[in-house]
Design a protein around this motif. Structure first.
Motif, PDB file in Angstrom:
ATOM      1  N   MET A  43     -39.677  19.990  57.190  1.00  8.47           N
ATOM      2  CA  MET A  43     -39.376  20.313  58.590  1.00  8.47           C
ATOM      3  C   MET A  43     -39.279  19.045  59.424  1.00  8.47           C
ATOM      4  O   MET A  43     -38.399  18.930  60.306  1.00  8.47           O
ATOM      5  N   ALA A  44     -40.148  18.078  59.171  1.00 12.39           N
ATOM      6  CA  ALA A  44     -40.074  16.811  59.904  1.00 12.39           C
ATOM      7  C   ALA A  44     -38.759  16.093  59.619  1.00 12.39           C
ATOM      8  O   ALA A  44     -38.144  15.496  60.513  1.00 12.39           O
ATOM      9  N   ILE A  45     -38.297  16.154  58.357  1.00 18.74           N
ATOM     10  CA  ILE A  45     -37.007  15.555  58.005  1.00 18.74           C
ATOM     11  C   ILE A  45     -35.868  16.301  58.700  1.00 18.74           C
ATOM     12  O   ILE A  45     -34.921  15.687  59.211  1.00 18.74           O
ATOM     13  N   LEU A  46     -35.946  17.635  58.718  1.00 16.27           N
ATOM     14  CA  LEU A  46     -34.922  18.425  59.411  1.00 16.27           C
ATOM     15  C   LEU A  46     -34.824  18.014  60.881  1.00 16.27           C
ATOM     16  O   LEU A  46     -33.728  17.844  61.426  1.00 16.27           O
ATOM     17  N   LEU A  47     -35.961  17.838  61.532  1.00 12.57           N
ATOM     18  CA  LEU A  47     -35.982  17.575  62.970  1.00 12.57           C
ATOM     19  C   LEU A  47     -35.669  16.117  63.314  1.00 12.57           C
ATOM     20  O   LEU A  47     -35.031  15.839  64.335  1.00 12.57           O
ATOM     21  N   ASN A  48     -36.085  15.183  62.462  1.00 16.67           N
ATOM     22  CA  ASN A  48     -35.960  13.763  62.803  1.00 16.67           C
ATOM     23  C   ASN A  48     -34.964  12.997  61.946  1.00 16.67           C
ATOM     24  O   ASN A  48     -34.663  11.845  62.231  1.00 16.67           O
ATOM     25  N   GLY A  49     -34.469  13.626  60.885  1.00 17.08           N
ATOM     26  CA  GLY A  49     -33.438  12.999  60.078  1.00 17.08           C
ATOM     27  C   GLY A  49     -33.947  11.883  59.188  1.00 17.08           C
ATOM     28  O   GLY A  49     -35.140  11.569  59.142  1.00 17.08           O
ATOM     29  N   MET A  50     -33.013  11.284  58.470  1.00 13.53           N
ATOM     30  CA  MET A  50     -33.280  10.124  57.607  1.00 13.53           C
ATOM     31  C   MET A  50     -32.110   9.164  57.724  1.00 13.53           C
ATOM     32  O   MET A  50     -30.967   9.591  57.933  1.00 13.53           O
ATOM     33  N   ASN A  51     -32.385   7.867  57.561  1.00 11.09           N
ATOM     34  CA  ASN A  51     -31.283   6.913  57.543  1.00 11.09           C
ATOM     35  C   ASN A  51     -30.730   6.786  56.122  1.00 11.09           C
ATOM     36  O   ASN A  51     -31.249   7.395  55.179  1.00 11.09           O
ATOM     37  N   ARG A  52     -29.686   5.989  55.970  1.00 16.23           N
ATOM     38  CA  ARG A  52     -28.999   5.886  54.674  1.00 16.23           C
ATOM     39  C   ARG A  52     -29.944   5.411  53.567  1.00 16.23           C
ATOM     40  O   ARG A  52     -29.920   5.936  52.451  1.00 16.23           O
ATOM     41  N   THR A 220     -22.263  11.412  54.052  1.00 17.12           N
ATOM     42  CA  THR A 220     -23.574  11.103  53.472  1.00 17.12           C
ATOM     43  C   THR A 220     -23.520  11.156  51.953  1.00 17.12           C
ATOM     44  O   THR A 220     -24.054  10.270  51.262  1.00 17.12           O
ATOM     45  N   MET A 221     -22.859  12.166  51.398  1.00 14.01           N
ATOM     46  CA  MET A 221     -22.785  12.294  49.939  1.00 14.01           C
ATOM     47  C   MET A 221     -21.928  11.205  49.311  1.00 14.01           C
ATOM     48  O   MET A 221     -22.253  10.688  48.239  1.00 14.01           O
ATOM     49  N   VAL A 222     -20.834  10.846  49.970  1.00 14.92           N
ATOM     50  CA  VAL A 222     -19.990   9.764  49.453  1.00 14.92           C
ATOM     51  C   VAL A 222     -20.784   8.455  49.431  1.00 14.92           C
ATOM     52  O   VAL A 222     -20.712   7.681  48.464  1.00 14.92           O
ATOM     53  N   GLU A 223     -21.574   8.203  50.471  1.00 16.54           N
ATOM     54  CA  GLU A 223     -22.416   7.003  50.507  1.00 16.54           C
ATOM     55  C   GLU A 223     -23.436   7.008  49.377  1.00 16.54           C
ATOM     56  O   GLU A 223     -23.663   5.984  48.722  1.00 16.54           O
ATOM     57  N   ILE A 418      -8.361  19.350  55.193  1.00 15.07           N
ATOM     58  CA  ILE A 418      -8.570  18.919  56.577  1.00 15.07           C
ATOM     59  C   ILE A 418      -8.704  17.409  56.674  1.00 15.07           C
ATOM     60  O   ILE A 418      -8.169  16.774  57.582  1.00 15.07           O
ATOM     61  N   ASP A 419      -9.425  16.814  55.718  1.00 16.49           N
ATOM     62  CA  ASP A 419      -9.692  15.359  55.805  1.00 16.49           C
ATOM     63  C   ASP A 419     -10.078  14.859  54.417  1.00 16.49           C
ATOM     64  O   ASP A 419     -10.440  15.641  53.525  1.00 16.49           O
ATOM     65  N   ARG A 420      -9.992  13.552  54.262  1.00 18.72           N
ATOM     66  CA  ARG A 420     -10.400  12.876  53.024  1.00 18.72           C
ATOM     67  C   ARG A 420     -11.379  11.785  53.391  1.00 18.72           C
ATOM     68  O   ARG A 420     -11.088  10.948  54.252  1.00 18.72           O
ATOM     69  N   ILE A 421     -12.539  11.768  52.752  1.00 25.79           N
ATOM     70  CA  ILE A 421     -13.596  10.835  53.085  1.00 25.79           C
ATOM     71  C   ILE A 421     -13.831   9.900  51.901  1.00 25.79           C
ATOM     72  O   ILE A 421     -14.059  10.370  50.776  1.00 25.79           O
ATOM     73  N   THR A 422     -13.782   8.592  52.138  1.00 23.52           N
ATOM     74  CA  THR A 422     -14.087   7.620  51.108  1.00 23.52           C
ATOM     75  C   THR A 422     -15.122   6.625  51.651  1.00 23.52           C
ATOM     76  O   THR A 422     -15.390   6.583  52.851  1.00 23.52           O
TER      77      THR A 422
END
Length: 423
Positions: A43-52, A220-223, A418-422
């Motif tokens: 829940m803390a991760i959901l609310l505050n996120g994570m960096n790369r 995020t997944m591509v990274e 719709i888009d291509r992400i690299t």
């Protein structure tokens, strides 16, 4: 390390260290960290996120919780595709043998459906005799023999993710993009593929309802893949309407075989070819997917792949005992066909499951007779509902109430790609 200290760090919006992440994922997998503590951290991760960096560390920690697959003994390059799921998304079925026919090796670990989204393994299990569970040696054998294998992930692959996924499902933390991305990518990286194409669905029938959220997840997944040394690209694709003309297990297998035979709905063919080209390009393989469909080589791989896993590609597919036709209430243009409504109807007909241990009806589902943007006449069949039990039709019809509109305001359908992400 102490679980409370890790929770408080993320609760207060601070960055988790590599050491904290390694410890908490390992300790949770071993049962040292309790479910309620991991729930608080999720829940803390959901609310505050994570960096790369945090997401990369979390993903690697989940990979290290289990085994990694190794395809270095194969005489060619491996490439895979992962879809975030949708309604009528049967693309894996024609795609894996198609890419194999072009010279790639496709180790496809797939899952089962839950709720309104279908699962690749459920679809293939509608083929008499086909087995989803293979040992590592069997998987390597099928892959070496046919060039493609579609099967269930073994228990040893990212066990931390399996445990955390079940927890997220009951604690309201499924929507966390860092946790979604690390869940998907830990399994795909552990799978050992050299190249990966992500099909991130967008729209009412998808997990990501908006282009913005889908783009954030895809990026995020591509990274994560790139940081792990896997050549990774993502496409954002439409799931505001169903993909193809069928929704349901055996129904989608039949449509996939149509595609491999050189026919099938135009959107399924288009997306299959686009993803095939992306997979081959990511793996550095020079192949011609269109020719492989035309000359029958993709169909040949399909038949060998199904046979190698105990299935009979010539056996009749299951057929539902009951059908009900839904007709157009007026003449005009079909301006809306909501993917979620159609998927929910198929689920209520028996094609899906509410709990992962529930059985599915292989013959149940929906056949669409009109696609978005087509002109229909009053009384013309719009769709046919298939179920083993006629009592299911009432609730399926309720799910379709408002799911299709004729001559309404055209809100504008999403483009198929719709888009291509690299990286």
């Amino acid at each position: 390390m102490d679980a409370v200290d890790v929770i408080v760090t993320k609760r207060d919006g601070r960055e988790l260290s590599t050491g904290q992440i390694d410890w908490v994922v390992d300790a949770y997998t071993r049962g040292v960290v309790a479910d309620e503590q991991m729930s608080a951290l999720a829940m803390a991760i959901l609310l505050n996120g994570m960096n790369r960096g945090e997401i990369a560390d979390w993903t690697q920690a989940m990979i290290r919780s289990g085994s990694r697959m190794d395809w270095s003994g194969l005489p060619g390059r491996t490439t895979d595709k992962h879809s975030t799921g949708g309604v009528g998304d049967k693309i894996t079925l024609p795609l894996a043998p198609l890419v194999a026919a072009c010279g790639g090796y496709v180790p496809q670990l797939s899952g089962r459906g839950l709720g309104h989204t279908g699962g690749t393994l459920d679809k293939l299990e509608s083929i008499p005799g086909w087995r989803a569970s293979l040992s590592g040696a069997e998987m390597l054998g099928v892959l070496g023999e046919t060039g493609a294998v579609i099967c269930a992930a073994g228990e040893g692959l990212a066990p931390a993710d399996r445990k955390l996924y079940a927890l997220r499902d009951v604690t309201g933390t499924v929507e966390s993009i860092p946790l979604i991305a690390s869940s998907i990518m830990s399994k795909k990286i552990a799978e050992g593929t050299g190249a990966l194409v992500l099909d991130v669905k967008v729209g009412s029938g998808a997990f990501m309802k908006t282009v913005e959220r889908a783009r954030e997840l895809a990026t995020t997944m591509v990274e994560l893949g790139t940081d792990a040394g896997v050549r990774t690209v993502a496409l954002l694709t439409a799931m505001d309407r169903p993909l193809g003309r069928t929704v349901g297990n055996a129904l989608e297998v039949a449509e996939s075989v149509e595609v491999l035979a050189g026919g099938g709905p135009s959107d399924v063919v288009e997306l299959t070819l686009r993803l095939a080209n992306e997979m081959l390009q990511a793996a550095g393989i020079d192949g011609d997917p269109e020719r492989a469909l035309r000359d029958g080589s993709a169909m040949d791989v399909w038949r060998r792949m199904i046979t190698a896993q105990g299935g009979d590609p010539d056996a009749p597919l299951p057929v539902a005992a009951e059908t009900l036709e839904v007709t157009a209430p007026a003449s005009g243009v079909l301006t809306s066909l909501d993917a979620y409504g159609v998927g929910l109807a198929a689920w209520r007909l028996g094609a899906g499951r509410a709990r992962k241990e529930d059985p599915v009806s292989f013959g149940a589902g929906v056949v669409l007779h009109a696609a978005l943007g087509e002109t229909v006449r009053r009384g013309q069949p719009l769709m046919t509902l298939h179920a083993d039990d006629a009592s299911r039709f009432e609730r399926a019809l309720a799910a379709l109430d408002g799911a299709y509109v004729i001559d309404g305001d055209d809100a504008g359908a999403l483009p198929l790609v719709i888009d291509r992400i690299t990286a």
